[in-house]
Design a protein around this motif. Sequence first.
Motif, PDB file in Angstrom:
ATOM      1  N   ALA A  99       0.649  -1.106  -0.163  1.00 19.98           N
ATOM      2  CA  ALA A  99       0.085   0.093   0.127  1.00 19.98           C
ATOM      3  C   ALA A  99       0.790   1.171  -0.143  1.00 19.98           C
ATOM      4  CB  ALA A  99      -0.875   0.131   1.419  1.00 19.98           C
ATOM      5  N   THR A 100       1.382   1.517  -1.080  1.00 20.36           N
ATOM      6  CA  THR A 100       2.367   2.665  -1.298  1.00 20.36           C
ATOM      7  C   THR A 100       1.906   3.595  -2.394  1.00 20.36           C
ATOM      8  OG1 THR A 100       3.886   1.560  -2.668  1.00 20.36           O
ATOM      9  CG2 THR A 100       4.404   1.402  -0.276  1.00 20.36           C
ATOM     10  N   SER A 101       0.984   3.444  -3.092  1.00 24.68           N
ATOM     11  CA  SER A 101       0.496   4.106  -4.232  1.00 24.68           C
ATOM     12  C   SER A 101      -0.787   5.135  -3.923  1.00 24.68           C
ATOM     13  CB  SER A 101       0.035   3.124  -5.443  1.00 24.68           C
ATOM     14  OG  SER A 101      -1.248   2.599  -4.947  1.00 24.68           O
ATOM     15  N   ASP A 102      -0.785   6.343  -4.769  1.00 21.37           N
ATOM     16  CA  ASP A 102      -1.713   6.957  -4.722  1.00 21.37           C
ATOM     17  C   ASP A 102      -3.295   6.578  -4.833  1.00 21.37           C
ATOM     18  OD1 ASP A 102      -0.024   9.158  -4.432  1.00 21.37           O
ATOM     19  OD2 ASP A 102       0.045   9.506  -6.660  1.00 21.37           O
ATOM     20  N   LEU A 150       9.442   4.228   2.079  1.00 24.28           N
ATOM     21  CA  LEU A 150       8.160   3.729   3.043  1.00 24.28           C
ATOM     22  C   LEU A 150       7.477   2.570   2.185  1.00 24.28           C
ATOM     23  CD1 LEU A 150       6.573   2.976   5.684  1.00 24.28           C
ATOM     24  CD2 LEU A 150       5.238   4.933   4.773  1.00 24.28           C
ATOM     25  N   GLU A 151       7.328   1.402   2.430  1.00 25.12           N
ATOM     26  CA  GLU A 151       6.439   0.454   2.075  1.00 25.12           C
ATOM     27  C   GLU A 151       5.572  -0.316   3.203  1.00 25.12           C
ATOM     28  OE1 GLU A 151       6.702  -3.648  -0.964  1.00 25.12           O
ATOM     29  OE2 GLU A 151       8.133  -3.393   0.479  1.00 25.12           O
ATOM     30  N   ILE A 152       4.416  -0.305   2.869  1.00 20.39           N
ATOM     31  CA  ILE A 152       3.367  -0.690   3.868  1.00 20.39           C
ATOM     32  C   ILE A 152       2.633  -2.364   3.345  1.00 20.39           C
ATOM     33  CG2 ILE A 152       1.189  -0.412   5.140  1.00 20.39           C
ATOM     34  CD1 ILE A 152       1.780   2.704   4.722  1.00 20.39           C
ATOM     35  N   ILE A 153       2.810  -3.031   4.208  1.00 19.71           N
ATOM     36  CA  ILE A 153       2.003  -4.540   3.854  1.00 19.71           C
ATOM     37  C   ILE A 153       0.873  -4.647   4.748  1.00 19.71           C
ATOM     38  CG2 ILE A 153       2.352  -6.772   3.862  1.00 19.71           C
ATOM     39  CD1 ILE A 153       5.285  -6.680   3.486  1.00 19.71           C
TER      40      ILE A 153
END
Length: 322
Positions: A4-7, A116-119
């Motif tokens: 979940a890192t995208s616009d 940042l990267e969100i899983i």
Amino acid sequence: MPRATSDKFVRAHQPSAKSKSKASSEASSSSGVRNPIFNTERFGQHILQNPKIAEEIVQKAGLRPTDKVLEVGPGTGNLTQYMLAQAKHVTAVEMDPRMAAEVTKRVQGKPEQRKLEIIIGDFVKATLPYFDVCISNTPYQISSPLIFRLLSHRPLFRVAILMFQKEFALRLVAKPGSDAWSRLSANVQLYAEVNIAMDVGRNNFRPPPKVESTVIRLVPRDPPPPVEFGEFDGLARIVFGRRNKTVHANFMAKGVMEMLESNWKTWASVNDMIVEDNINFKKKVEEVLEESGFSQSRAAKMDINDLLNLLSAFHNAGIHFA
């Protein structure tokens, strides 16, 4: 597992005008606390809201500019912001998509966004990337699974700074002979050095938990001991079943002898050994206990070396626990 890192992700989780109005109203009545609309207790999570405490916890990790950090349960990102300022990259694993959206919004359009990267998903089931350091304000219900997931991760990380309920943390650092010494203590300390880093009062969280919290520092033993975890834990499960009873009494408990005999026959079959039909397996186990010198010992006072020596004695007799 979705990242979940995208616009697109951020837009998908933007609240409606009605929701914004409701959130604004609730926020004004919550003394300025960020995002009071989240029911964090749903996931056993309590948001750390004291910025000084958050910064101190991250400092305990001794982050380097080249470090890749794994964060478990970032909540609204109060710890995350300090990690991003010091590390090369942060991967945050968050169960609640609303929380993930909040963390994403906090870095939107900033240089930290690229770091940042969100899983989104369950940490216990997620595919974990390489990381040097783990930092976590751990959701209550995954405390034990988190510890063992980290200790089984390869390659080994350098250090983990983890916040737990104080009672759980004290069990992690307990010593033989203390009231808190347990199977959990032995299992964790076999594979890592653990010590208390700091205590955190309940009033530093939203909502305040019913218990106090403690931050521990965990450093994996490198190289790890050449002991199969299933075997060590299988033995510990028996001797700590009633920690103040003798080891002999615990081995005589219902079901233990049947399980060990089944394991022994399986081991003998795999190793092409002949098992005599009339062998007295109970006597065989008692002989191991007597010859090892641990028959009358009690788990409450046995240290890790005692447990390893007992495990080795059983293995020499072809008796296994996993």
